[in-house]
Write a protein that holds these residues in place. Structure first.
Motif, PDB file in Angstrom:
ATOM      1  N   LEU A  45       3.920  -3.325   1.548  1.00 57.04           N
ATOM      2  CA  LEU A  45       3.445  -2.141   0.832  1.00 57.04           C
ATOM      3  C   LEU A  45       1.947  -1.955   1.021  1.00 57.04           C
ATOM      4  O   LEU A  45       1.479  -0.827   1.174  1.00 57.04           O
ATOM      5  CB  LEU A  45       3.764  -2.248  -0.659  1.00 57.04           C
ATOM      6  CG  LEU A  45       5.070  -1.658  -1.116  1.00 57.04           C
ATOM      7  CD1 LEU A  45       5.192  -1.730  -2.641  1.00 57.04           C
ATOM      8  CD2 LEU A  45       5.269  -0.239  -0.659  1.00 57.04           C
ATOM      9  N   ASP A  46       1.201  -3.050   0.999  1.00 62.32           N
ATOM     10  CA  ASP A  46      -0.243  -2.952   1.249  1.00 62.32           C
ATOM     11  C   ASP A  46      -0.499  -2.351   2.624  1.00 62.32           C
ATOM     12  O   ASP A  46      -1.378  -1.492   2.787  1.00 62.32           O
ATOM     13  CB  ASP A  46      -0.907  -4.331   1.153  1.00 62.32           C
ATOM     14  CG  ASP A  46      -1.035  -4.837  -0.272  1.00 62.32           C
ATOM     15  OD1 ASP A  46      -0.955  -4.020  -1.214  1.00 62.32           O
ATOM     16  OD2 ASP A  46      -1.212  -6.058  -0.433  1.00 62.32           O
ATOM     17  N   ASP A  47       0.271  -2.787   3.618  1.00 60.15           N
ATOM     18  CA  ASP A  47       0.110  -2.244   4.971  1.00 60.15           C
ATOM     19  C   ASP A  47       0.422  -0.752   5.010  1.00 60.15           C
ATOM     20  O   ASP A  47      -0.278   0.023   5.660  1.00 60.15           O
ATOM     21  CB  ASP A  47       1.020  -2.978   5.968  1.00 60.15           C
ATOM     22  CG  ASP A  47       0.538  -4.374   6.281  1.00 60.15           C
ATOM     23  OD1 ASP A  47      -0.616  -4.710   5.944  1.00 60.15           O
ATOM     24  OD2 ASP A  47       1.338  -5.145   6.860  1.00 60.15           O
ATOM     25  N   ILE A  48       1.462  -0.354   4.312  1.00 60.17           N
ATOM     26  CA  ILE A  48       1.832   1.067   4.275  1.00 60.17           C
ATOM     27  C   ILE A  48       0.735   1.889   3.618  1.00 60.17           C
ATOM     28  O   ILE A  48       0.327   2.934   4.126  1.00 60.17           O
ATOM     29  CB  ILE A  48       3.165   1.264   3.538  1.00 60.17           C
ATOM     30  CG1 ILE A  48       4.312   0.705   4.376  1.00 60.17           C
ATOM     31  CG2 ILE A  48       3.401   2.734   3.206  1.00 60.17           C
ATOM     32  CD1 ILE A  48       5.621   0.590   3.615  1.00 60.17           C
ATOM     33  N   LEU A  49       0.227   1.403   2.497  1.00 61.48           N
ATOM     34  CA  LEU A  49      -0.792   2.156   1.766  1.00 61.48           C
ATOM     35  C   LEU A  49      -2.137   2.146   2.490  1.00 61.48           C
ATOM     36  O   LEU A  49      -2.933   3.073   2.327  1.00 61.48           O
ATOM     37  CB  LEU A  49      -0.941   1.604   0.351  1.00 61.48           C
ATOM     38  CG  LEU A  49       0.280   1.825  -0.540  1.00 61.48           C
ATOM     39  CD1 LEU A  49       0.087   1.129  -1.883  1.00 61.48           C
ATOM     40  CD2 LEU A  49       0.556   3.307  -0.749  1.00 61.48           C
ATOM     41  N   ASP A  50      -2.388   1.125   3.288  1.00 65.12           N
ATOM     42  CA  ASP A  50      -3.646   1.042   4.039  1.00 65.12           C
ATOM     43  C   ASP A  50      -3.563   1.694   5.406  1.00 65.12           C
ATOM     44  O   ASP A  50      -4.559   1.755   6.123  1.00 65.12           O
ATOM     45  CB  ASP A  50      -4.066  -0.422   4.226  1.00 65.12           C
ATOM     46  CG  ASP A  50      -4.531  -1.047   2.938  1.00 65.12           C
ATOM     47  OD1 ASP A  50      -4.901  -0.300   2.004  1.00 65.12           O
ATOM     48  OD2 ASP A  50      -4.525  -2.289   2.850  1.00 65.12           O
ATOM     49  N   TYR A  51      -2.377   2.175   5.774  1.00 66.93           N
ATOM     50  CA  TYR A  51      -2.167   2.730   7.109  1.00 66.93           C
ATOM     51  C   TYR A  51      -3.158   3.866   7.365  1.00 66.93           C
ATOM     52  O   TYR A  51      -3.383   4.729   6.542  1.00 66.93           O
ATOM     53  CB  TYR A  51      -0.751   3.250   7.277  1.00 66.93           C
ATOM     54  CG  TYR A  51      -0.545   3.918   8.613  1.00 66.93           C
ATOM     55  CD1 TYR A  51      -0.441   3.164   9.767  1.00 66.93           C
ATOM     56  CD2 TYR A  51      -0.486   5.295   8.721  1.00 66.93           C
ATOM     57  CE1 TYR A  51      -0.272   3.763  11.010  1.00 66.93           C
ATOM     58  CE2 TYR A  51      -0.313   5.912   9.964  1.00 66.93           C
ATOM     59  CZ  TYR A  51      -0.210   5.122  11.083  1.00 66.93           C
ATOM     60  OH  TYR A  51      -0.062   5.737  12.304  1.00 66.93           O
TER      61      TYR A  51
END
Length: 59
Positions: A45-51
């Motif tokens: 989720l962090d990766d998705i939100l930081d994309y």
């Protein structure tokens, strides 16, 4: 509540599109069990939100 229960609540929130709520549940699961599958779920989720795709901003 157990780490597994918080993890499952996080999954339910993620499926509803409530990203920040899901992350909060995953954090609670991780606090109770550092080896919980919530660790990987939160990282994703962090990766998705930081994309960030610079090509989208600089065509």
């Amino acid at each position: 509540m157990t780490a597994q229960e918080f993890y499952e609540l996080g999954n339910a929130a993620r499926k509803r599109g409530q990203w920040h709520e899901a992350i909060n549940y995953y954090i609670q699961a991780i606090d109770l069990d550092p080896d919980s599958p919530a660790v990987e779920a939160k990282r994703m989720l962090d990766d998705i939100l930081d994309y960030y795709c610079k090509d989208m901003y600089n065509p």
